[in-house]
Write a protein that holds these residues in place. Structure first.
Motif, short mmCIF file in Angstrom:
data_model
loop_
_atom_site.label_atom_id
_atom_site.label_comp_id
_atom_site.label_asym_id
_atom_site.label_seq_id
_atom_site.Cartn_x
_atom_site.Cartn_y
_atom_site.Cartn_z
N LYS A 3 0.84 -1.20 0.00
CA LYS A 3 0.00 0.00 0.00
C LYS A 3 0.87 1.25 0.00
N ASP A 4 1.91 1.26 0.85
CA ASP A 4 2.82 2.40 0.89
C ASP A 4 3.52 2.60 -0.45
N TYR A 5 3.97 1.50 -1.05
CA TYR A 5 4.64 1.57 -2.35
C TYR A 5 3.70 2.18 -3.39
N LYS A 6 2.46 1.71 -3.43
CA LYS A 6 1.49 2.21 -4.40
C LYS A 6 1.19 3.68 -4.17
N GLU A 7 1.04 4.07 -2.91
CA GLU A 7 0.78 5.48 -2.60
C GLU A 7 1.93 6.36 -3.06
N ILE A 8 3.15 5.92 -2.82
CA ILE A 8 4.32 6.68 -3.22
C ILE A 8 4.41 6.75 -4.75
N LYS A 9 4.17 5.64 -5.41
CA LYS A 9 4.22 5.61 -6.87
C LYS A 9 3.14 6.52 -7.46
N ASP A 10 1.92 6.45 -6.92
CA ASP A 10 0.84 7.32 -7.39
C ASP A 10 1.19 8.80 -7.17
N ARG A 11 1.74 9.11 -6.01
CA ARG A 11 2.13 10.50 -5.72
C ARG A 11 3.19 10.96 -6.70
N ASN A 12 4.19 10.13 -6.94
CA ASN A 12 5.27 10.51 -7.85
C ASN A 12 4.77 10.71 -9.27
N MET A 13 3.84 9.88 -9.69
CA MET A 13 3.27 10.05 -11.03
C MET A 13 2.45 11.35 -11.09
N ALA A 14 1.76 11.68 -10.02
CA ALA A 14 0.98 12.91 -9.97
C ALA A 14 1.89 14.14 -9.98
N ILE A 15 3.03 14.05 -9.32
CA ILE A 15 3.99 15.16 -9.34
C ILE A 15 4.45 15.43 -10.76
N ILE A 16 4.82 14.38 -11.46
CA ILE A 16 5.28 14.56 -12.85
C ILE A 16 4.15 15.07 -13.73
N ALA A 17 2.94 14.61 -13.49
CA ALA A 17 1.80 15.11 -14.26
C ALA A 17 1.62 16.62 -14.03
N MET A 18 1.81 17.08 -12.80
CA MET A 18 1.72 18.52 -12.53
C MET A 18 2.78 19.28 -13.31
N LEU A 19 3.98 18.73 -13.37
CA LEU A 19 5.06 19.38 -14.12
C LEU A 19 4.74 19.42 -15.61
#
Length: 140
Positions: A3-19
Motif C-alpha cells: 500500500k505504501d509503495y502504491k501510494e508513493i508511486k501514485d504520488r510521484n506520477m501525480a507530481i510529474i503530471a503537474m510538471l
C-alpha cells in the motif's frame, strides 16, 4: 508495505503530471522543460513506460498532498523551477504554481514571495539561499 509503495508511486506520477501540465501551460513544451521533467521523473523512481503514460494523459493523475511538510515543499520547489526553466514565466504558470502551493498547504503570501524570487532571478543564477530566505520569514 505494498500500500505504501502504491501510494508513493501514485504520488510521484501525480507530481510529474503537474510538471507536464505546467510545461504545457504556454502551449510550448520545449527541450529544457522535457529534460527537467525526465530528470525529476527518474530521480523519484519512475520508469519510461510510466513517464510516457503521464505525458499521454497528465489529467489522469491527481496529487494527494503528503502530510510531511518537507515533501510538500519539495513538490513546490519542483513547480517553481519548472516555471522558470524555459526562461519565461507566463501568467498561467504563476497561477498554476500559486494554486498548487495553496493545495499543498502553504500560505498565499509565501507562495507569492517564492514566485517573485523566481521572476527576479529569471535570467540569472538563483542564489543558493534565495528561496530559503523567503521561507524563513514565515517560520515561527
Amino acid at each position: 508495505m505494498f500500500k505504501d509503495y502504491k501510494e508513493i508511486k501514485d504520488r510521484n506520477m501525480a507530481i510529474i503530471a503537474m510538471l507536464v501540465k505546467m510545461a504545457e501551460a504556454d502551449n510550448d513544451l520545449d527541450l529544457a522543460e522535457q529534460e527537467f521533467i525526465l530528470d525529476v521523473a527518474y530521480q523519484i523512481g519512475l520508469n519510461g513506460d510510466e513517464i510516457e503514460e503521464i505525458f499521454t494523459s497528465p489529467n489522469k493523475f491527481v496529487l494527494k498532498p503528503p502530510r510531511n511538510e518537507e515533501d510538500r515543499m519539495t513538490i513546490l520547489y519542483y513547480l517553481l523551477f519548472m516555471m522558470r526553466i524555459d526562461g519565461k514565466i507566463m501568467p498561467k504558470e504563476e497561477e498554476m504554481c500559486y494554486k498548487a502551493g495553496l493545495r499543498l498547504g502553504f500560505h498565499h503570501a509565501l507562495v507569492t514571495d517564492l514566485i517573485k524570487v523566481m521572476k527576479k532571478y529569471l535570467h540569472r543564477e538563483l542564489p543558493e539561499d534565495a528561496l530559503l530566505n523567503e521561507i524563513k520569514k514565515y517560520l515561527n
